[in-house]
Design an enzyme around this catalytic site. Structure first.
Site, PDB file in Angstrom:
ATOM      1  N   GLU A  63       0.834  -1.211   0.000  1.00  0.00           N
ATOM      2  CA  GLU A  63       0.000   0.000   0.000  1.00  0.00           C
ATOM      3  C   GLU A  63       0.869   1.261   0.000  1.00  0.00           C
ATOM      4  O   GLU A  63       0.621   2.219  -0.718  1.00  0.00           O
ATOM      5  CB  GLU A  63      -0.917   0.020   1.238  1.00  0.00           C
ATOM      6  CG  GLU A  63      -1.875  -1.159   1.340  1.00  0.00           C
ATOM      7  CD  GLU A  63      -1.322  -2.278   2.212  1.00  0.00           C
ATOM      8  OE1 GLU A  63      -0.087  -2.520   2.170  1.00  0.00           O
ATOM      9  OE2 GLU A  63      -2.120  -2.888   2.936  1.00  0.00           O
ATOM     10  N   GLU A  74      -2.564  -6.653  17.442  1.00  0.00           N
ATOM     11  CA  GLU A  74      -1.456  -7.187  16.640  1.00  0.00           C
ATOM     12  C   GLU A  74      -0.371  -7.743  17.563  1.00  0.00           C
ATOM     13  O   GLU A  74       0.388  -8.627  17.185  1.00  0.00           O
ATOM     14  CB  GLU A  74      -0.869  -6.114  15.712  1.00  0.00           C
ATOM     15  CG  GLU A  74       0.011  -6.702  14.606  1.00  0.00           C
ATOM     16  CD  GLU A  74       0.319  -5.708  13.495  1.00  0.00           C
ATOM     17  OE1 GLU A  74       1.274  -4.909  13.649  1.00  0.00           O
ATOM     18  OE2 GLU A  74      -0.382  -5.724  12.469  1.00  0.00           O
ATOM     19  N   HIS A  81     -24.099   7.808  22.845  1.00  0.00           N
ATOM     20  CA  HIS A  81     -25.223   7.884  21.902  1.00  0.00           C
ATOM     21  C   HIS A  81     -25.045   6.885  20.771  1.00  0.00           C
ATOM     22  O   HIS A  81     -25.671   7.000  19.724  1.00  0.00           O
ATOM     23  CB  HIS A  81     -25.325   9.315  21.347  1.00  0.00           C
ATOM     24  CG  HIS A  81     -25.495  10.342  22.414  1.00  0.00           C
ATOM     25  ND1 HIS A  81     -26.719  10.779  22.854  1.00  0.00           N
ATOM     26  CD2 HIS A  81     -24.580  10.969  23.186  1.00  0.00           C
ATOM     27  CE1 HIS A  81     -26.563  11.647  23.827  1.00  0.00           C
ATOM     28  NE2 HIS A  81     -25.261  11.779  24.044  1.00  0.00           N
TER      29      HIS A  81
HETATM   30  O1  F6P Z   1       0.331  -4.849   9.845  1.00  0.00           O
HETATM   31  C1  F6P Z   1       1.521  -5.503   9.561  1.00  0.00           C
HETATM   32  C2  F6P Z   1       2.647  -4.510   9.603  1.00  0.00           C
HETATM   33  O2  F6P Z   1       3.859  -5.177   9.425  1.00  0.00           O
HETATM   34  C3  F6P Z   1       2.677  -3.713  10.894  1.00  0.00           C
HETATM   35  O3  F6P Z   1       3.255  -4.406  11.956  1.00  0.00           O
HETATM   36  C4  F6P Z   1       3.451  -2.510  10.445  1.00  0.00           C
HETATM   37  O4  F6P Z   1       3.309  -1.435  11.346  1.00  0.00           O
HETATM   38  C5  F6P Z   1       2.786  -2.235   9.090  1.00  0.00           C
HETATM   39  O5  F6P Z   1       2.505  -3.537   8.568  1.00  0.00           O
HETATM   40  C6  F6P Z   1       3.612  -1.421   8.135  1.00  0.00           C
HETATM   41  O6  F6P Z   1       4.848  -2.050   7.921  1.00  0.00           O
HETATM   42  P1  F6P Z   1       6.056  -1.151   7.311  1.00  0.00           P
HETATM   43  O7  F6P Z   1       6.347  -0.077   8.340  1.00  0.00           O
HETATM   44  O8  F6P Z   1       7.183  -2.098   7.115  1.00  0.00           O
HETATM   45  O9  F6P Z   1       5.546  -0.542   6.034  1.00  0.00           O
END
Ligand code: F6P
Length: 505
Positions: free
Chosen positions: A204, A337, A368
């Site tokens: 992402e 987590e 509410h």
């Molecule tokens: O949710 C999984 C995870 O590895 C988290 O522990 C971490 O904070 C997040 O994804 C983002 O990971 P990165 O900082 O390596 O992008």
């Protein structure tokens, strides 16, 4: 049956829960006029009243025996000594070293890391001070997700009244709508992007970073916060704008590191240092106070009591402060987590509950929305009320109202009420903690966050699980690869049919 549920301390608590099941919290107050004072504790500017828990002094004593049986003191010592408490990755979890204000060394994996921490903190402060004083940058956009987003975002929101730097924006979701909405009205030449990712490979984050780079058309500044320097350089970020952190810092425990760069940009390094100082004060308390007078220990043990012995269905957190509207999201990652695990340190499946679902919302809004269920639903959902004592804005009388409602809710949940009409009955006997912070400023926010980090660790020790890895997030990423990839044969029929529908449109 696992060793834990067969252990003497666990069985004593189970027997006690049965024996105490008919005693109401209100009865405990009637039999002990000193209860409110007896079951309160203060440290690092935070005041905890846990007298509205369904716990007597015998309960507390039995919980402390469980802590002793589980070697809690030794585990706290191991944590602070920088030993590899993250057993599956053979790493330390030394977020305390990031905020160490003692001037004394702190080790991670056998090495004093204080010089490295101070060097990075200095670089971050110099960079942020330069950006803030030049005033060329009007907007900072942090691109990151999970621990690379929730911590800095929540702190910037909580302390927004103190912001005096460039406007802070946070983009986490791969849904382009979030990036596009953040970029609305921004100009490439006056925008700084901070790409925050410990691995610098999170799908992402990299998708958003590439889209931001295209939008900037070479006119924006880019910085990176990462433990993967090579990948950040490959992305094209100049070495002097890459701020590192280390593998002994867990993502959800990282806001104290260079991950806090957006906080320093928005609030200045002095305010960030106050945040670190508050957390450090809680570290000192946690690592030195006797277990019976230790805020994170008592909160952690009471959560074990509620979840494992009173059958609590979840944990509710209700900050009575609008500025803490993102606190619950941050806590969800921290707690679920860290402790949403079903295998103990020895690799055995557990036969007891571990992390409960953590949820909630600011008060008074939550009254509410879902307090109906908390008052009259059949299940038990203990509540943590978090209330700043001092009002940090001009509408003082509204702050009085806010605080009054927080106290009233805890009292009503505990006392309940009878009525001739069954629909208007309130069972009561519903437990809660009330945490008062002197005021919502950087120091007390730091102490509050560190309190919950250590509470999470305390629970992991009692449950004999590793709070610092997160293997559970890997499978979803792999299956996403199958969904996106060419070979759909590994996908189930439902997913294939859904995919076909999506493709058809
Ligand atoms: O949710 C999984 C995870 O590895 C988290 O522990 C971490 O904070 C997040 O994804 C983002 O990971 P990165 O900082 O390596 O992008």
């Amino acid at each position: 049956m696992s060793k834990l549920t067969e252990s003497a301390a666990w069985r004593a608590l189970a027997a006690h829960a049965k024996a105490q099941s008919v005693t109401r919290i209100a009865d405990m107050f009637s039999s002990d006029p000193m209860r409110a004072r007896e079951f309160s504790l203060e440290a690092a500017g935070l005041y905890l009243d846990y007298s509205k828990q369904r716990a007597s002094s015998e309960t507390r004593a039995l919980l402390l025996k469980l802590a002793e049986q589980q070697d809690l003191s030794q585990w706290i010592a191991r944590l602070f000594a920088g030993e590899p408490v993250n057993s599956t990755e053979q790493r330390a979890a030394m977020h305390m070293a990031l905020r160490n204000r003692s001037g004394k060394p702190m080790q991670a994996q056998g090495r004093d890391v204080t010089p490295d921490v101070l060097t990075v903190l200095k670089r971050v402060s110099v960079f942020a001070d330069q950006i803030r004083s030049e005033k060329k940058i009007t907007d900072v956009v942090n691109i990151g997700i999970g621990g690379s987003d929730l911590g800095p975002r929540m702190v910037c929101d909580a302390l927004a009244d103190f912001a005096d730097g460039p406007r802070a924006h946070f983009v986490a979701n791969v849904d382009g709508a979030q990036l596009l909405s953040a970029l609305k009205g921004l100009k490439p030449a006056t925008t700084l992007f901070v790409v925050t990712s410990k691995t610098f490979t999170t799908q992402e984050t990299m998708a958003n970073a590439r889209a931001a780079r295209a939008w900037s058309a070479g006119q924006s500044q880019f910085a990176a916060v990462t433990a993967n320097d090579a990948e950040a350089r490959k992305f094209g970020i100049a070495a002097e704008h890459i701020f590192g952190f280390w593998d002994w810092v867990g993502g959800r425990y990282s806001l104290w590191s260079a991950v806090g760069l957006p906080i320093v940009l928005a609030l200045g390094s002095r305010r960030f240092t106050e945040l670190l100082s508050g957390a450090h004060a809680m570290d000192e308390h946690f690592s030195t106070a006797p277990l019976a007078a230790n805020l994170p220990v008592l909160m952690g043990l009471l959560s074990i009591w509620n979840v494992n012995f009173l059958g609590a269905a979840s944990q509710v957190v209700a900050p009575y402060a609008q500025r803490l509207q993102l606190f619950v999201s941050w806590l969800q990652q921290l707690e679920m987590e860290s402790n949403g695990k079903g295998v103990d340190r020895e690799g055995r499946s557990v036969d007891y509950d571990t992390a409960p679902a953590v949820w909630g919302d600011v008060g008074t809004n939550s009254q509410h929305a879902f307090f109906q269920m908390l008052h009259q639903g059949p299940a038990l959902h203990p509540v943590d009320f978090i209330v700043p004592v001092e009002c940090s804005h001009a509408l003082k009388d509204q702050h009085q109202l806010l605080a009054a409602h927080a106290l009233a809710q805890g009292a009503a949940l505990m006392k309940g009420a009878t009525s001739g009409d069954p629909h208007r009955e309130y069972p009561g006997n519903r437990p809660s903690n009330t945490l008062l912070l002197a005021r919502l400023d950087a120091f007390h926010l730091g102490a509050l966050l560190a309190l919950y980090e250590h509470r999470t660790f305390v629970q992991s020790v009692i449950w004999n699980i590793n709070a610092f890895d997160q293997w559970g997030v890997e499978l979803g990423k792999r299956v996403a690869g199958d969904v996106l990839g060419g070979d759909k044969s590994r996908l189930d029929a439902s997913t294939q049919a859904l995919l076909a529908r999506l493709k058809a449109h």
